[in-house]
Write a protein that holds these residues in place. Structure first.
Motif, PDB file in Angstrom:
ATOM      1  N   SER A   1      56.682 -90.103  26.029  1.00  0.00           N
ATOM      2  CA  SER A   1      57.918 -90.626  26.611  1.00  0.00           C
ATOM      3  C   SER A   1      57.820 -90.736  28.133  1.00  0.00           C
ATOM      4  CB  SER A   1      59.100 -89.724  26.234  1.00  0.00           C
ATOM      5  OG  SER A   1      58.957 -88.429  26.816  1.00  0.00           O
ATOM      6  N   GLN A   2      56.771 -90.139  28.698  1.00  0.00           N
ATOM      7  CA  GLN A   2      56.548 -90.207  30.146  1.00  0.00           C
ATOM      8  C   GLN A   2      55.641 -91.393  30.488  1.00  0.00           C
ATOM      9  OE1 GLN A   2      58.323 -88.090  32.120  1.00  0.00           O
ATOM     10  NE2 GLN A   2      59.160 -87.541  30.106  1.00  0.00           N
TER      11      GLN A   2
ATOM     12  N   GLY B   1      56.724 -91.040  17.250  1.00  0.00           N
ATOM     13  CA  GLY B   1      58.110 -91.506  17.261  1.00  0.00           C
ATOM     14  C   GLY B   1      59.004 -90.483  16.595  1.00  0.00           C
ATOM     15  N   ALA B   2      60.291 -90.586  16.868  1.00  0.00           N
ATOM     16  CA  ALA B   2      61.248 -89.658  16.280  1.00  0.00           C
ATOM     17  C   ALA B   2      62.655 -90.187  16.499  1.00  0.00           C
ATOM     18  CB  ALA B   2      61.109 -88.269  16.900  1.00  0.00           C
TER      19      ALA B   2
ATOM     20  N   SER C   1      56.684 -96.369  24.729  1.00  0.00           N
ATOM     21  CA  SER C   1      55.392 -95.677  24.624  1.00  0.00           C
ATOM     22  C   SER C   1      54.343 -96.577  23.991  1.00  0.00           C
ATOM     23  CB  SER C   1      55.541 -94.389  23.815  1.00  0.00           C
ATOM     24  OG  SER C   1      55.809 -94.658  22.453  1.00  0.00           O
ATOM     25  N   VAL C   2      54.759 -97.367  23.010  1.00  0.00           N
ATOM     26  CA  VAL C   2      53.833 -98.293  22.337  1.00  0.00           C
ATOM     27  C   VAL C   2      53.421 -99.411  23.293  1.00  0.00           C
ATOM     28  CG1 VAL C   2      53.549 -99.891  20.405  1.00  0.00           C
ATOM     29  CG2 VAL C   2      54.864 -97.775  20.094  1.00  0.00           C
TER      30      VAL C   2
ATOM     31  N   ALA D   1      65.536 -99.299  18.601  1.00  0.00           N
ATOM     32  CA  ALA D   1      64.231 -99.250  19.272  1.00  0.00           C
ATOM     33  C   ALA D   1      63.119 -99.732  18.345  1.00  0.00           C
ATOM     34  CB  ALA D   1      63.947 -97.833  19.759  1.00  0.00           C
ATOM     35  N   LYS D   2      63.185 -99.336  17.090  1.00  0.00           N
ATOM     36  CA  LYS D   2      62.165 -99.743  16.127  1.00  0.00           C
ATOM     37  C   LYS D   2      62.296-101.230  15.771  1.00  0.00           C
ATOM     38  CE  LYS D   2      59.841 -95.884  15.212  1.00  0.00           C
ATOM     39  NZ  LYS D   2      58.393 -95.733  15.479  1.00  0.00           N
ATOM     40  N   ALA D   3      63.510-101.756  15.767  1.00  0.00           N
ATOM     41  CA  ALA D   3      63.686-103.191  15.536  1.00  0.00           C
ATOM     42  C   ALA D   3      63.022-103.984  16.659  1.00  0.00           C
ATOM     43  CB  ALA D   3      65.171-103.528  15.445  1.00  0.00           C
ATOM     44  N   ALA D   4      63.169-103.501  17.889  1.00  0.00           N
ATOM     45  CA  ALA D   4      62.483-104.134  19.021  1.00  0.00           C
ATOM     46  C   ALA D   4      60.971-104.044  18.849  1.00  0.00           C
ATOM     47  CB  ALA D   4      62.913-103.466  20.328  1.00  0.00           C
ATOM     48  N   LEU D   5      60.491-102.905  18.335  1.00  0.00           N
ATOM     49  CA  LEU D   5      59.047-102.733  18.095  1.00  0.00           C
ATOM     50  C   LEU D   5      58.540-103.783  17.107  1.00  0.00           C
ATOM     51  CD1 LEU D   5      56.426-101.067  18.398  1.00  0.00           C
ATOM     52  CD2 LEU D   5      57.258 -99.634  16.513  1.00  0.00           C
TER      53      LEU D   5
END
Length: 257
Positions: free
Chosen positions: A57-58, A84-85, A111-112, A153-157
């Protein structure tokens, strides 16, 4: 010994437990040199795999990971963005602060983006690489009480992965998405326990509540190895004409084909 990935270097983020560990162990068993990341080192011996401590996350973590991999091995062939979480609290939009939204997006999406940006230039130079981004069925079928910021967030991924596959395909790099449903991991069991505590119910009732909301025709959680087998196939030469796809591994929970 299966040498499908002999000589190839693979990175599995979040690779010390749950789905990530199953993926890392399976790639190792098939000859890959596997690098795993997590915030803390695993308790068991990881001689077969190279561990890098990192909090993804950093923003600075991605460059540090890429630097260590490339200095040690000089190449990267497979990236499995698994870390992820679901970090936000349950309860819907009114319970989510800006910080909750930022935290979910930082870990599950940015992060991805950062890991890929740091390592894809090496894949382009090699004219070869495989990227597999681990998403979730909740990206298409969110549960508003539990997964609003995580699902977004996962939909954006998912969209990012499709765009990346289109860009990198001509350069010899494949990008796919695997979207698990309910998987029996330590994180999922902790999630169920927290629901039980906050709702004053038993763990069995909390689990059944999730299964009822998701609707899983096979009637059980997946084992991490069941996700790992598909990821391993997508990374293999047998899947060399597959890119830009999103695979649900959810026991039939998705309401559409």
């Amino acid at each position: 010994m299966d040498n499908t990935f002999k000589g190839q270097v693979a990175l599995v983020t979040g690779g010390t437990k749950g789905i990530g560990k199953a993926i890392a162990d399976t790639l190792s068993s098939k000859g890959a040199i596997v690098v795993v990341t997590a915030r803390t080192a695993p308790k068991e011996n990881t001689e077969r795999q190279h561990f890098i401590a990192a909090d993804l996350s950093q923003p600075e973590s991605a460059e540090a990971i890429a630097k260590e991999i490339l200095e040690k091995y000089g190449r990267i062939d497979i990236i499995v963005n698994n870390a992820g979480a679901n970090l936000g609290p349950g309860g819907g939009f009114s319970t989510l602060s800006d910080e909750h939204w930022y935290n979910d997006w930082a870990l599950n999406f940015m992060s991805v983006v950062r890991i890929n940006k740091a390592l894809v230039p090496t894949m382009i130079a090699q004219q070869y690489g495989v990227i597999i981004n681990i998403s979730t069925g909740a990206a298409k079928q969110p549960i508003w009480e539990m997964t609003m910021s995580y699902s977004s967030a996962k939909a954006a991924l998912n969209i990012y992965s499709k765009a990346l596959a289109s860009e990198l395909g001509p350069k010899g790099i494949r990008v796919n998405v695997v979207s698990p449903g309910v998987v029996k991991t330590p994180l999922m069991l902790e999630f169920i326990e927290n629901i039980a505590k906050t709702s004053n119910s038993t763990i069995d009732d909390a689990f059944q509540g999730i299964m009822d909301k998701v609707g899983v025709p096979l009637g059980r959680m997946a084992a991490p190895q069941e996700i790992a087998e598909l990821v391993t196939f997508l990374a293999s030469p047998e899947a060399k004409y597959i890119t830009g796809s999103n695979y649900a591994v959810d026991g039939g929970a998705s309401p559409t084909v």
